[in-house]
Design a protein around this motif. Structure first.
Motif, PDB file in Angstrom:
ATOM      1  N   HIS A 590      66.631  47.033  -0.402  1.00 45.62           N
ATOM      2  CA  HIS A 590      68.208  47.479  -0.421  1.00 45.62           C
ATOM      3  C   HIS A 590      68.872  46.509   0.261  1.00 45.62           C
ATOM      4  O   HIS A 590      68.970  45.822   0.634  1.00 45.62           O
ATOM      5  CB  HIS A 590      68.466  49.121   0.337  1.00 45.62           C
ATOM      6  CG  HIS A 590      67.031  50.127  -0.553  1.00 45.62           C
ATOM      7  ND1 HIS A 590      67.840  50.775  -1.449  1.00 45.62           N
ATOM      8  CD2 HIS A 590      66.573  50.525   0.508  1.00 45.62           C
ATOM      9  CE1 HIS A 590      66.483  51.546  -1.383  1.00 45.62           C
ATOM     10  NE2 HIS A 590      66.047  51.466  -0.651  1.00 45.62           N
ATOM     11  N   GLU A 627      71.144  46.225  -4.708  1.00 45.99           N
ATOM     12  CA  GLU A 627      70.216  45.885  -5.555  1.00 45.99           C
ATOM     13  C   GLU A 627      69.588  47.114  -6.638  1.00 45.99           C
ATOM     14  O   GLU A 627      69.564  48.520  -5.681  1.00 45.99           O
ATOM     15  CB  GLU A 627      68.457  45.777  -4.119  1.00 45.99           C
ATOM     16  CG  GLU A 627      69.159  44.045  -3.622  1.00 45.99           C
ATOM     17  CD  GLU A 627      68.067  43.687  -4.610  1.00 45.99           C
ATOM     18  OE1 GLU A 627      67.542  43.758  -4.829  1.00 45.99           O
ATOM     19  OE2 GLU A 627      68.801  42.040  -4.142  1.00 45.99           O
ATOM     20  N   PHE A 628      69.326  46.437  -7.540  1.00 46.73           N
ATOM     21  CA  PHE A 628      69.520  47.712  -8.262  1.00 46.73           C
ATOM     22  C   PHE A 628      67.805  48.121  -7.732  1.00 46.73           C
ATOM     23  O   PHE A 628      67.399  48.656  -8.610  1.00 46.73           O
ATOM     24  CB  PHE A 628      69.595  47.600 -10.118  1.00 46.73           C
ATOM     25  CG  PHE A 628      69.625  48.483 -10.749  1.00 46.73           C
ATOM     26  CD1 PHE A 628      68.900  49.600 -11.076  1.00 46.73           C
ATOM     27  CD2 PHE A 628      70.647  48.505 -11.511  1.00 46.73           C
ATOM     28  CE1 PHE A 628      68.796  50.515 -11.879  1.00 46.73           C
ATOM     29  CE2 PHE A 628      71.238  49.789 -12.242  1.00 46.73           C
ATOM     30  CZ  PHE A 628      70.400  50.664 -12.637  1.00 46.73           C
ATOM     31  N   CYS A 629      67.649  48.824  -6.916  1.00 43.43           N
ATOM     32  CA  CYS A 629      66.504  49.326  -6.460  1.00 43.43           C
ATOM     33  C   CYS A 629      65.872  51.037  -7.052  1.00 43.43           C
ATOM     34  O   CYS A 629      64.625  50.951  -6.576  1.00 43.43           O
ATOM     35  CB  CYS A 629      66.588  49.925  -5.149  1.00 43.43           C
ATOM     36  SG  CYS A 629      68.519  51.127  -4.639  1.00 43.43           S
ATOM     37  N   HIS A 633      70.131  54.578  -8.674  1.00 45.94           N
ATOM     38  CA  HIS A 633      70.939  53.518  -7.572  1.00 45.94           C
ATOM     39  C   HIS A 633      72.943  52.907  -7.784  1.00 45.94           C
ATOM     40  O   HIS A 633      72.930  52.922  -6.176  1.00 45.94           O
ATOM     41  CB  HIS A 633      70.379  51.825  -8.250  1.00 45.94           C
ATOM     42  CG  HIS A 633      70.930  51.049  -8.026  1.00 45.94           C
ATOM     43  ND1 HIS A 633      71.966  50.370  -6.716  1.00 45.94           N
ATOM     44  CD2 HIS A 633      72.286  49.980  -8.875  1.00 45.94           C
ATOM     45  CE1 HIS A 633      71.957  49.023  -6.967  1.00 45.94           C
ATOM     46  NE2 HIS A 633      72.682  49.404  -7.901  1.00 45.94           N
ATOM     47  N   MET A 636      73.622  55.549  -5.062  1.00 46.50           N
ATOM     48  CA  MET A 636      73.558  54.766  -3.234  1.00 46.50           C
ATOM     49  C   MET A 636      75.021  54.040  -2.634  1.00 46.50           C
ATOM     50  O   MET A 636      74.885  53.310  -3.085  1.00 46.50           O
ATOM     51  CB  MET A 636      72.515  53.767  -3.387  1.00 46.50           C
ATOM     52  CG  MET A 636      71.832  53.833  -2.115  1.00 46.50           C
ATOM     53  SD  MET A 636      69.782  52.986  -2.270  1.00 46.50           S
ATOM     54  CE  MET A 636      69.645  52.615  -0.401  1.00 46.50           C
TER      55      MET A 636
END
Ligand code: CUK
Ligand code: CUA
Length: 763
Positions: A590, A627-629, A633, A636
């Motif tokens: 992240h 970050e495209f987690c 995402h 987030m």
């Protein structure tokens, strides 16, 4: 957001039901492609030697200097695919390097006289060695402009330490390691007074200006340089150049070139001939031969002088103790490279067509016999060239650097002026082959080619100019790393790789299987110190505290929320945000930033980072994961609320959403349907030998981790439903679905992996 989530849901459904399209091979034949793209047989052969099919990995990993970018570039060989940039002397935003407190401390180690220096002229990377072999534990790299050295830990490819050379003003001949990485060698380049902030006029160049070599003590257990136990040797102002450490029989000695033993001081603006004329006027310069083992003993015995608080062994002592010698070497030498067996050293003279091969045995014999042809102006004994030479070989114009092959006696030398690589035999002194490169090669590098155990196979030519090789990108061109196959008698050029990040003087490559980097940290680790981070918390322990005007958050990150989701502050507060990534799953990094406060962190699984800033502007500042987690995402997110001083709330409840019982029921149905997909994926995975695939096992673990978080949520939404609180009922049911989406995402990834990698049915 909603649309995005729904699209994800339908994708999951499609994939789960096996509706995804399967790949089909194009009907074009190899001949068709060759014709269409105008490729020759030779091109195809080269391509097949460098192409690494999807999912496969490179045999070697190269660490290239990033030149003026102050970074390190990591790429694979033979594919030449870039794997990573490592921030070293320069802030690197992706990794949060220079934007979080931990890495700021590392960069602060590189401050000079209290000043930030946020760039570096990186030159020579070196991998740590054990008995002269690359061991894959650490990487070192130097900064020529601001004499500094950095330590990178290859367990996580992060910079851990920067040290500033205490007596030089520039340095070039680093980083070179001794055979067991006892020391990292760093030689000065442009001579200057050794005492800091001391002025002497150029008229006193010969008396007051000095060169030298620093031996940085490396503490392998700590993984850091021990500055106190490091020392230097004072040397004449000859413009020391590259160095190399002895190995095998020559272990304990080190060798450093110089290119201006004329001690010329220019002044073109005053009508004097320039440096380039004055520094190349004489036929020879000096190779410095130093017994570093004995030097270290002398320092331990108190024979060094303290200059700027650093131990310096003065020339006078070194001469008296017999640990410093000079040997003439041909005109403006550049590289000195010890052979894998440690018996010879190859010196290339930029302005000579020859390379000179010196014999370590002969050097030792001359020293033992006290056979010197003269003394230099400082009293250093000079061994005659003829007494030290094994042979000289005419290779071509502008020889610079030499690397070795796995085949005995075979060396490769770069020819800068000829734009060629010469393959030659240094035992017999004959040229074996030459290949043209594009253009003006500086260093070259073979796989582990400066260790006792070179691996041969590939050579990379580091070309200074690329001129016409690539699509034009303006007057500033990339450099060209050319991959050359050296496994056969004739060298074959395979591939051109543009290097778009500064001038990479040198690169080292190690067998990929020697690198064992981790995929996660122990939860709560400060990665820059490898120690537990005081700001770490576990799930459920997140807390925000205020002391005076200091607000400190100890929070966590996990798919797909940041805890806390609101941070309240008053204008002028000092904000400290500690964040721990609670993920255990591989690659679940992240990122974190707060709008307009110039902070950023990359928080890999297990890591804890700290961000600090002053909330100096009243307002509302979104923070989010960078970050495209995961599918959620974008959600987030959170708000930093910076209130004016003494602000009083007039409204104390958040706006209510409007949810109906029907919507709640629809959400519950969605949860039930998604569970059915998960169950079918689980049924597939457990019906095959998934346990034979460690990557899948990790994914399955992670999937169940995610699903485990739904515990207690069903009871929660049902309780709210019983009270007819449709908003809370609906949203807690929705939260179950969020975890299900992550579970299904992982499950489907595992399923695809198993299908593509030939998983077999088990009973
Ligand atoms: S140096 Cu650049 S070509 Cu700095 Cu090693 Cu020789
Ligand atoms: Cu975490 Cu995006």
């Amino acid at each position: 957001m909603k649309i995005h989530a729904m699209r994800t849901a339908s994708l999951l459904l499609a994939a789960g039901l096996g509706l995804a399209a399967t790949a089909s091979w194009s009907s074009e034949s190899l001949q068709d492609v060759m014709k269409r793209r105008n490729l020759s047989q030779q091109d195809l052969l080269a391509a097949s030697k460098t192409y690494v099919p999807t999912g496969k990995r490179d045999e070697f990993v190269a660490f290239s200097s990033g030149g003026q970018s102050g970074q390190v570039i990591v790429y694979g060989v033979p594919s030449m695919r870039i794997l990573k940039y490592i921030g070293v002397f320069t802030p690197e935003p992706w990794q949060g390097y220079g934007y979080d407190e931990e890495s700021k401390k590392v960069l602060a180690g590189g401050k000079i006289d209290g000043k930030d220096i946020t760039w570096g002229d990186t030159h020579h990377p070196a991998i740590s060695e054990t008995q002269g072999k690359y061991d894959g534990q650490y990487l070192f790299i130097n900064d020529k402009a601001n004499p500094r050295l950095a330590v990178i830990d290859l367990r996580d490819f992060e910079t851990k330490q920067i040290v500033v050379n205490p007596i030089f003003k520039s340095e070039h001949g680093g980083a070179f390691v001794t055979a067991n990485t006892e020391y990292i060698i760093e030689a000065a380049q442009y001579a200057a007074p050794l005492e800091n902030k001391k002025f002497y006029p150029l008229e006193e160049f010969n008396e007051k200006y000095r060169g030298g070599v620093t031996y940085w003590k490396f503490d392998r257990k700590e993984g850091r340089i021990n500055e106190k136990e490091s020392f230097s040797l004072e040397l004449p102002p000859y413009s020391q150049d590259l160095s190399d450490a002895g190995k095998g029989p020559s272990d304990g000695w080190s060798f450093t070139n110089s290119f201006c033993s004329e001690r010329y001081v220019g002044g073109i603006e005053k009508g004097r001939p320039p440096y380039e004329a004055g520094c190349s006027a004489k036929d020879t310069d000096y190779l410095h031969v130093i017994n570093w083992k004995k030097a270290a003993q002398l320092v331990a015995a108190g024979k060094a002088r303290k200059i700027n608080g650093h131990n310096v062994l003065m020339m006078e002592t070194a001469i008296k103790e017999g640990i410093l010698f000079l040997i003439p070497e041909p005109k403006s030498p550049h590289g000195v490279d010890v052979t894998p067996d440690g018996k010879m050293l190859v010196v290339a003279g930029k302005l000579d067509t020859h390379v000179s091969v010196y014999s370590f045995d002969k050097i030792m014999a001359a020293i033992k016999a006290g056979k010197f042809e003269s003394k230099d102006p400082y009293g250093i004994p000079v061994i005659a060239m003829k007494d030290a030479l094994h042979t000289q070989v005419a290779l071509g114009l502008g020889p610079l650097h030499t690397q070795y092959d796995s085949k005995p006696c075979v060396a490769y030398t770069s020819l800068y002026v000829d734009s060629q690589v010469a393959k030659w035999n240094y035992c017999e002194g004959k040229v074996l082959d030459k290949i043209s490169v594009h253009y003006n090669i500086g260093h070259l590098m073979t796989m582990e080619g400066d260790s006792v155990d070179p691996k041969g196979r590939y050579l990379v030519a580091l070309n200074k100019l690329s001129i016409d090789r690539f699509n034009p990108v303006g007057p500033l061109h990339p450099q060209n790393h050319q991959l050359i196959d050296i496994s056969n008698d004739k060298m074959q050029l395979l591939y051109d790789m543009p290097i778009p990040l500064g001038e990479p003087h040198y690169v080292v490559a190690i067998s990929a299987d020697k690198l064992k980097p981790g995929v996660r940290y122990k939860v709560g680790t400060n990665s820059r110190t490898d120690k537990p981070h005081p700001g770490m918390v576990r799930a459920g322990e997140e807390v925000t505290t205020r002391k005076g005007n200091k607000v400190e958050v100890k929070g966590t990150l996990i798919r797909s929320h940041i805890t806390p989701e609101t941070i309240e502050a008053e204008v002028g507060d000092e904000i400290t945000i500690n964040l721990t990534n609670l993920e255990r799953a591989q690659d679940e990094t992240h990122g974190f930033t707060v709008s307009t406060y110039n902070v950023h962190a990359s928080v890999e699984p297990g890591k804890t980072v700290q961000l600090k800033f002053k909330a100096d502007k009243e307002g509302v500042y979104p923070y989010y994961c960078t970050e495209f987690c995961s599918a959620l995402h974008l959600e987030m997110q959170g708000y930093l609320l910076v209130k004016p001083k003494g602000w009083k709330a007039t409204k104390t409840t958040l706006a209510k959403g409007t949810y109906t019982e029907a919507e709640y029921k629809a959400t519950v149905k969605k949860v039930v349907d998604t569970q059915a997909i998960i169950d079918s994926v689980v049924a597939y995975i457990t019906s095959v030998n998934y346990k034979d695939f460690p990557d899948v096992v990790a994914m399955v673990d992670d999937a169940f981790d995610q699903l485990g978080k739904t515990k207690g949520l069903k009871e929660k939404h049902e309780a709210f439903a019983a009270k007819q609180d449709w908003e809370n009922a609906n949203l807690w049911a929705e939260q179950i679905w969020q975890y299900q989406v992550k579970t299904a995402d992982l499950g489907l990834r595992a399923k695809t992996y198993l299908e593509q990698n030939g998983a077999k049915k088990v009973k």
